[in-house]
Design an enzyme around this catalytic site. Sequence first.
Site, PDB file in Angstrom:
ATOM      1  CD  GLU A   1      37.037  -1.244  29.953  1.00  0.00           C
ATOM      2  OE1 GLU A   1      36.938  -0.078  30.395  1.00  0.00           O
ATOM      3  OE2 GLU A   1      37.066  -2.247  30.690  1.00  0.00           O
TER       4      GLU A   1
ATOM      5  N   GLY B   1      50.405  11.209  57.891  1.00  0.00           N
ATOM      6  CA  GLY B   1      50.115  11.230  56.470  1.00  0.00           C
ATOM      7  C   GLY B   1      50.154   9.841  55.885  1.00  0.00           C
TER       8      GLY B   1
ATOM      9  CB  THR C   1      52.381  11.922  52.104  1.00  0.00           C
ATOM     10  OG1 THR C   1      52.457  11.279  53.362  1.00  0.00           O
ATOM     11  CG2 THR C   1      51.076  11.564  51.436  1.00  0.00           C
TER      12      THR C   1
ATOM     13  CG  HIS D   1      33.109   1.407  32.156  1.00  0.00           C
ATOM     14  ND1 HIS D   1      32.247   1.416  33.213  1.00  0.00           N
ATOM     15  CD2 HIS D   1      33.732   0.198  32.184  1.00  0.00           C
ATOM     16  CE1 HIS D   1      32.337   0.252  33.862  1.00  0.00           C
ATOM     17  NE2 HIS D   1      33.237  -0.505  33.241  1.00  0.00           N
TER      18      HIS D   1
ATOM     19  CE  LYS E   1      54.221   8.958  57.183  1.00  0.00           C
ATOM     20  NZ  LYS E   1      53.703   8.582  55.865  1.00  0.00           N
ATOM     21  CB  THR E   2      61.003   9.369  55.695  1.00  0.00           C
ATOM     22  OG1 THR E   2      60.087   8.401  56.176  1.00  0.00           O
ATOM     23  CG2 THR E   2      62.390   9.024  56.145  1.00  0.00           C
TER      24      THR E   2
END
Length: 608
Positions: free
Chosen positions: A426, A203, A207, A429, A209-210
């Site tokens: 801006e 991943g 995300t 956009h 994992k640990t």
Amino acid sequence: MKNLLRNFLLLTLAFFVIAALFSAFSENGTEKEIVGLETVINKINDEEVREVKVSGNNIEIILNDEKVLKAQKEGNDSFASLISDFAIAPEKLENIKISVVEESGFNYWFKAMLPIILPIVIIGFFIIFMMRGLQGANSKAMSFGQSAAKSFKIEGKEKPTFKDVAGAKEAKEELTEIVDFLKYPKKYHALGAKIPRGVLLLGAPGTGKTLLARSVAGEADVPFFHMSGSEFVEMFVGVGASRVRSLFDKAKKAAPCIIFIDEIDAVGRRRGSGLGGSHDEREQTLNQILVEMDGFEATQNVIVIAATNRPDVLDPALLRPGRFDRRVMIDLPDINDREAILKVHSKKKPLASGTDLRIIAERSAGFSGADLANILNEAAILAASNNKKEIVNEDLFEAIEKVMIGPERRSRVITDKEKKITAYHEAGHAVVSHFIPGADPVHKISIIARGSAGGYTLKVPAEDRHMHTRSEFLGEIAVLLAGHMVEKEIFGEVTTGATSDLRRATSLARQLITDYGMSENLGPRTYGAKEEMIFLGREIHEQRDYSEKVAEKIDEEISSLIKKGGEMAREIIVSQKEALEKVTNALLEKETIEKNEFELLVGVKPKA
Ligand code: ADP
Ligand code: MG
Ligand code: ZN
């Protein structure tokens, strides 16, 4: 240093002990007065002496009043010759009992040898201590090879469980099985099932994992040995391998347990891909991991979990059955997961009533769990620095933008001209994004510099989408080019402010053609063999698999797509000039406008 002092103390102590022994052997009486030979002779002449004991060179004189004196005679002279030397009258000696005591064998030898033995003993002590000290240093050198694995049996409040991991439903489901293996191994052994050895968590960074790996240990309530791939790689060749060995040895003793190898790509890269020391070291380490994983006995309940965000570089040997054959993919969280993660992390943070984590989840598309945790933390810091007791929506919005683009740079001095250009840019956009069917709705527009951007328009997809059509991409290109087109339309020339817009538009156009097969002229095929991380969306390496002629065509096609997008943007800018002016003026006045204010100016976004 401490050791040295201790050794020194020990040595002195030993010395005193020996000295005490020595004196205990050499004198076996009490309170003896040591006198010179003169005194002895005088005493004899005065008839005060009752007994004389000669023992080697020592003379002990016992007086009539039981007092004991001690004297030393010269080396080789006998006591008899001494008496004659001093011319003592023989009658004086009549009443004196003279006895010559042979020194006992041991005593004699001890005394004779001591001057020889003592230095040897002392030197021996020195050598032993030195060796010990060296060994100490040595054992430190050896402990390089020992695994520095942090083993912690996670318990009490610290213990994360699946409850602490929001979202990631599929990953949790897969890992529930592992928890079951660890908890009830007999159930599986009884049916002859082999317990999986390795689980690979894949991943993007952040995300969770640990966190997931730790929560598996928490759920199963087993020890957790944590080691990062880079910790295996040291300067010395062979250290990594011995660390692996000792890590696995430790784990086997603690079974059932989990070994977690974080960032395994640091050691698990494809072998034989390079020259030089560090590669050798990595290969040895990797080989050792493979050997250890093969060496587990069927009943040994140790599960190895590894995490990486680079599965593409892993050595295929790691992935074959019996090793990391289970792969669990952890995706970036979708909107529901994001909301859940925000909820988990807001538990200890007082949110004002009226804060809506759903909106935050909406605005944070593409954020990882770690980013979301960071948002809440930044929001808490903002609220605290404003001396608020609770976190409000604005803090959260501000935090998102800070995490996404960088902190606001209100202090950046801009001229009125620059400000006007930025406002038009801006607004361009925003208006184009608003009026192109299918483009993302605008959530916020700002002309306050933030990070490296002069201003920004925050567009957020209405929902998480995994598929995109060609017209959506074309719309996206148009929105990206809108700033550039507005500048051209209004001011007649363009500024450098559109550089990153143009870069993004170009790479999007290229992707459309070379990856998605969306070009009519070039057809549905891909161009260029890529090593790519699909879930990271990052190109690592491209190899050309097309001819020069096709390359030319691709370039032409990119230009024509950009042109098309630009034309779309220009049309909207011209036809919606009124809306553009309104938004620009609002921006010049307020600098930042939110979604609802924007909709008041231009109306609700037309349905696609
Ligand atoms: P990785 O190892 O994948 O890089 P981590 O497990 O270190 O990511 O996650 C970093 C932090 O992000 C975690 O400590 C946790 O606070 C937060 N986090 C990530 N994913 C989640 C999740 N699904 N639920 C709750 N918190 C998460
Ligand atoms: Mg990690
Ligand atoms: Zn722009």
